[in-house]
Enzyme design. Sequence first.
Site, short mmCIF file in Angstrom:
data_model
loop_
_atom_site.label_atom_id
_atom_site.label_comp_id
_atom_site.label_asym_id
_atom_site.label_seq_id
_atom_site.Cartn_x
_atom_site.Cartn_y
_atom_site.Cartn_z
N SER A 138 40.60 40.60 38.65
CA SER A 138 39.36 39.77 38.49
C SER A 138 39.73 38.43 38.98
O SER A 138 40.79 38.07 39.05
CB SER A 138 39.25 39.52 36.99
OG SER A 138 38.19 38.32 36.63
N TYR A 151 42.92 37.70 28.40
CA TYR A 151 42.37 38.62 29.43
C TYR A 151 42.69 38.08 30.74
O TYR A 151 43.10 38.80 31.74
CB TYR A 151 40.72 38.62 29.47
CG TYR A 151 40.11 39.37 30.58
CD1 TYR A 151 39.78 40.83 30.40
CD2 TYR A 151 39.63 38.60 31.60
CE1 TYR A 151 39.32 41.25 31.57
CE2 TYR A 151 39.06 39.01 32.69
CZ TYR A 151 38.73 40.46 32.58
OH TYR A 151 37.99 41.04 33.71
#
Length: 252
Positions: A138, A151
């Site tokens: 990401s 995360y």
Amino acid sequence: MKLSGNTVFITGGGSGIGRSLAEAFHKLGNKVIISGRRRASLEDVVAANPGMTAIELDVTDPASIEAAAARLIAEHPDLNVLINNAGIMLPDRAVGRIDDKVLVDTVTTNLIGPIRMSSALIEHLKGRDDAVIAYTSSVLGFVPMAVTAVYSATKAAIHSYALSQRFLLKDAGIRVLEIAPPWVRTDLMNSREAEEAMPLDAFIAETMAVLGTDVDEVLVEAAKTFRANVGPDEHALVNGFNEHASALFAGA
């Protein structure tokens, strides 16, 4: 990477980016196997894409990973592409006491799971032509989002792991790729209707085009500003450091 003629295994292929990547590879004539924990979702994808197959897999369970790897090697000996895509994204509270279940589930799913999956298949992949291990990370691995600190940290860790594995496998015939999406309209963090997020079909189209080149990091245009935060010389620095470290510890 080569975009056709592969046998591709994609974790987290029942929805979102994983499903869309699976369908894109399927349309290009690849043999595609998807996995996930929800049988109903897998069956929906397979029904919509005749010729695609699916296996149940819980990437948080080492036994499930080993069983899936054994089945893949037995039933699909031509497997040459692994895409570690399964992941979860939950808000956390780095400003206070972190919910331990959120912490453990996120790290186990997003970091330990992909490492275990790659480890379970790596010796098989060393014997395949055009072998690829890919990780969906990401842009938050480069520029963390504070409300999803855990995360973001797992995605930074996956980026780091991919750098190391790429260096170590550079002469083994396996390419290590990293797909680093920007904000995309998926179910993660209820983003399906988010106007500022990139439409999923547009993300997949641009990603597949980049995958067809010789780059190691698969970045759509919307992701490049985030990636540039780290600096353009990271790969040269990482490779130089590891060449030096390898020489230092060669006799250890």
